[in-house]
Design an enzyme around this catalytic site. Structure first.
Site, PDB file in Angstrom:
ATOM      1  N   SER A 167       0.846  -1.206   0.000  1.00  0.00           N
ATOM      2  CA  SER A 167       0.000   0.000   0.000  1.00  0.00           C
ATOM      3  C   SER A 167       0.870   1.240   0.000  1.00  0.00           C
ATOM      4  O   SER A 167       2.051   1.189   0.334  1.00  0.00           O
ATOM      5  CB  SER A 167      -0.875   0.026   1.257  1.00  0.00           C
ATOM      6  OG  SER A 167      -0.115   0.529   2.360  1.00  0.00           O
ATOM      7  N   ASP A 168       0.277   2.356  -0.366  1.00  0.00           N
ATOM      8  CA  ASP A 168       1.012   3.598  -0.198  1.00  0.00           C
ATOM      9  C   ASP A 168       0.942   3.974   1.293  1.00  0.00           C
ATOM     10  O   ASP A 168       0.227   3.364   2.086  1.00  0.00           O
ATOM     11  CB  ASP A 168       0.431   4.695  -1.112  1.00  0.00           C
ATOM     12  CG  ASP A 168       1.455   5.772  -1.411  1.00  0.00           C
ATOM     13  OD1 ASP A 168       1.344   6.426  -2.446  1.00  0.00           O
ATOM     14  OD2 ASP A 168       2.398   5.938  -0.592  1.00  0.00           O
ATOM     15  N   TYR A 169       1.667   5.003   1.619  1.00  0.00           N
ATOM     16  CA  TYR A 169       1.934   5.390   3.005  1.00  0.00           C
ATOM     17  C   TYR A 169       0.629   5.717   3.765  1.00  0.00           C
ATOM     18  O   TYR A 169      -0.020   6.719   3.476  1.00  0.00           O
ATOM     19  CB  TYR A 169       2.823   6.627   2.968  1.00  0.00           C
ATOM     20  CG  TYR A 169       3.554   6.980   4.225  1.00  0.00           C
ATOM     21  CD1 TYR A 169       2.910   7.588   5.291  1.00  0.00           C
ATOM     22  CD2 TYR A 169       4.917   6.743   4.342  1.00  0.00           C
ATOM     23  CE1 TYR A 169       3.593   7.942   6.434  1.00  0.00           C
ATOM     24  CE2 TYR A 169       5.631   7.104   5.472  1.00  0.00           C
ATOM     25  CZ  TYR A 169       4.954   7.709   6.530  1.00  0.00           C
ATOM     26  OH  TYR A 169       5.639   8.062   7.646  1.00  0.00           O
TER      27      TYR A 169
END
Ligand code: GLC
Length: 717
Positions: free
Chosen positions: A256-258
């Site tokens: 996932s992104d941050y």
């Protein structure tokens, strides 16, 4: 049983969820601070992946906790945004896209991988494959520009470069194709805003780069923060599970992104972290970066019967397999075991300088203002004015990663090194984006007695990149006032004005384009910026960079790109009711592919064979060029096509290839391009690939500017 089966059989739920969690060393997000406890969690086996570590020492220290102190000894996967170089920063990706050289795209990724791996890293969150037609969007700086075909070529070269031929090598990193998918057309160019595009645009423009990366064997992929037509990408079952894993057979790791999993709550599709964890897991997201949603949400979801242990195990297996492919089990300290010799780093800097020279785009060069005349009579004097002249930090661009403390060569330093006898005077005139213009007068005074003026203008590095959209992508602060005052004095003195723009995007600069004698787009060139600029200004090398994005005349034209679909009422000055603006020309200020050199290339005859081609056939396109200029230079020749009649409306131009040719003055040469007819398929009304008989125009030329293209018509049959 193999290693992974053995581990799976022994792992507790907490240890499994640890493998699905990535935390930053020392970073925190608003909300749960999970980074701070990473050392104990690593020992407990409840964190299995890290990001934002730099340095073989700290990386090995964390690795030892996992390998030697945790119960199962599973090595950490440690990643970082190595986007355009690690410590040795190359030009930003948007700049490098304009080099049109697959070998260079691959080489710089390879060098970045070597340098990052020498720092103990095993993964980079790159390449960024977001096709962008909107200079308001700050992340345009990190991407491939406006064209999907170009994006595909860059994607493959970068994956080859980062991952090499052996992912377990001490010099290889797992690459990460991001941000999946269609992040760039955010509403009104505003960062993180909603995205709403057609299925056709999704499949014609935004998916191809990811298809190319997957075909090149990219090891990981990162969903975008954004939603697509109402479904957040982090929870997008149709695209992540059904298309990516199902149709494309992607069996790599999805990270996932941050904090993106937790942000499903803000998106309004999850009531809490448990909901968010369930949605992401069901979509196939393997690693939860920084949200702590999997560790906190999945145990509850298991209890509630909303997810199964098999779904969790499938993710854990993919993560363990990636670590195995990277050789982390065999030798967790392989990356970073040997410091790089100084000679390797010196050679990398030389590469950085060479690439930086080659991405500079000469947009204008009236009366051969450039190269600066070799002032034989006297060392001469240059007035170097503007806030980007002595701004080495800005030269590194918005994703400086591990290069944060690396020195970069400023324009001023580069010029002084290249012209030791020249009187190089400097005044910033104004700050980059302040309202204070009290310094303009002193700057203008520098013109007196100078042979030429260099105006160094543009953006701060952090005015592009993530979270850096600009509603008015023009010269910030009082730079326009500075440019006007300096140009007025220079014209009164009869000396030329060379304007150099530093930016992470095409800027809207119609006044400067009209009034500067020469105009260069220098983007952000990395650690060797100043030397590269001096090499071009002094004529040591000819500029050869091309712009991978159209430059708008006005922000109202955005999104603007060469491959737009036709209108039923194309612009016609003789007809009021046609597609136009009342206040601005439809065309870009500078077209995709535009870039002048110190040569002058005339395009002679174009030959396309055969004139009739079947689907399995191949077109051979050849064109002769002659350098009628006074200096050696390298030309980039573009190949475009346009189908004349189709079942759906087709782009006015489609990029299908490029070739480069270096010619001495007065010399002619030819380039030959091969185009398999299968490349002329398109997505029919049902969005399925279709090879359709009919006439196709083939074009070659120096850019997407229609008036500069040679054309021949062939027939698909
Ligand atoms: C950032 C970016 C992403 C990056 C990640 C880790 O927010 O969106 O591109 O790789 O977080 O730094």
């Amino acid at each position: 049983m193999n290693r992974i089966d053995t581990l799976m059989a022994r792992m507790t739920l907490s240890e499994k969820l640890g493998q699905l969690t990535m935390t930053a060393s020392g970073y925190t997000v608003t909300g749960p601070v999970i980074a701070g406890d990473s050392t104990q969690s690593i020992i407990d086996g409840t964190i299995g992946n890290l990001l934002n570590m730099v340095g073989a020492g700290p990386a090995h220290e964390m690795q030892r906790l996992a390998v030697e102190q945790s119960r199962l000894g599973i090595p950490l996967l440690i990643g970082l945004d190595i986007v355009h170089g690690h410590r040795t920063l190359f030009p930003i990706p948007l700049a490098e896209a304009g080099i049109f050289d697959e070998a260079v795209w691959e080489r710089t990724a390879r060098e970045a991988a070597r340098e990052g791996a020498a720092d103990g890293l095993a993964m980079t969150f790159a390449p960024m494959l977001d096709v962008s037609r909107d200079p308001r969007w700050g992340r345009t700086a990190e991407g491939p520009g406006e064209d999907p075909w170009l994006n595909g070529r860059i994607a493959q070269a970068k994956v080859r470069g980062f991952q090499g031929s052996d992912l377990s090598s001490a010099e290889s990193l797992a690459a990460c194709a991001k941000h999946f998918v269609a992040y760039s057309p955010v509403t009104a160019g505003r960062e993180y805003a909603a995205v709403d595009i057609s299925e056709r645009t999704l499949r014609e423009v935004h998916l191809p780069g990811f298809v190319a990366a997957i075909e090149a064997g990219v090891a990981t992929l990162m969903p975008a923060f954004t939603d697509l037509n109402g479904v957040p990408m982090t929870a997008h079952v149709p695209l992540l599970r059904d298309w990516l894993r199902g149709e494309m057979g992607f069996d790599g790791v999805i990270v996932s992104d941050y904090n993106a999993i937790a942000e499903l709550i803000e998106h309004g599709v999850a009531a809490d972290l448990v909901d968010a964890a369930v949605l992401a897991l069901k979509a196939g997201v393997d690693i939860d970066m920084m949200a702590d949603a999997y560790r906190k949400g999945l145990p509850v979801a298991l209890e509630q019967g909303r997810v199964t242990i098999d779904e969790i195990d499938a993710c854990v297996r993919r993560v363990l397999r990636l670590k195995e492919q990277l050789g982390l089990f065999d030798d967790p300290y392989r990356r970073g075991a040997t410091p790089e010799p100084a000679a390797v780093i010196a050679e990398r800097h030389a590469l950085a300088r060479d690439v930086a020279r080659k991405v500079i785009v000469m947009l204008k060069n009236e009366r051969d203002t450039l190269p600066l005349p070799a002032t034989a009579k006297a060392p001469g004097a240059l007035a170097v004015i503007g806030p980007l002249a002595d701004a080495s930090t800005e030269m590194k661009g918005p994703w400086w990663g591990a290069g944060e403390h690396e020195p970069a060569v400023s324009v001023l330093a580069g010029l002084r090194a290249a012209l030791p006898q020249t009187d190089i005077r400097h005044a910033p005139g104004v700050a980059i984006d302040s309202a204070d213009d009290s310094g303009i007068e002193a700057a203008v005074a520098l013109c007196d007695g100078a042979d030429a003026v260099l105006l160094c203008l543009g953006e701060r590095a952090t005015m592009s990149g993530e979270a850096a959209s600009r509603a008015t992508p023009a010269l910030p602060g009082r730079q326009q006032a500075l440019a006007e005052a300096v140009t007025a004095r220079a014209q009164a003195l009869g000396i030329p004005v060379v304007a150099i723009l530093f930016s992470g995007r095409p800027l809207v600069v119609p006044w400067l384009a009209e009034h500067a004698d020469a105009l260069l787009a220098a983007w952000f060139l990395g650690v060797e910026a100043g030397h590269a600029i001096a090499d071009v200004l002094t004529g040591r090398v000819s500029p050869s960079g091309r712009t991978p994005m159209s430059w708008p005349r006005a922000v109202g034209q955005v999104p603007i790109w060469f491959g737009q679909r036709p209108t039923g009422r194309p612009m016609n000055p003789a007809d009021y009711y046609t597609s136009k603006y009342q206040d601005v020309d439809n065309t870009p200020l500078y077209a995709f592919g535009h870039g002048l050199t110190y040569g002058r290339f005339r395009y002679d005859e174009l030959h396309v064979e055969p004139r009739r081609v079947r689907e399995q056939g191949t077109l051979t396109i050849s064109v002769t060029l002659r350098n009628e200029g006074a200096r050696e230079a390298e030309e980039t020749v573009f190949l475009f096509v346009r189908a004349k009649v189709s079942l759906v409306t087709r782009p006015l131009l489609e990029l299908k290839g490029y070739a480069k040719l270096r010619l001495m003055p007065g010399v002619a040469g030819s380039v030959k391009l091969k185009l398999p007819a299968t490349e002329l398929r398109y997505l029919g009304p049902d969005l399925q690939p279709l090879f359709e008989a009919g006439e196709v125009d083939v074009f070659v030329g120096p850019s997407a500017e229609p008036t500069g293209l040679l054309q021949q018509t062939i027939e698909l049959c």
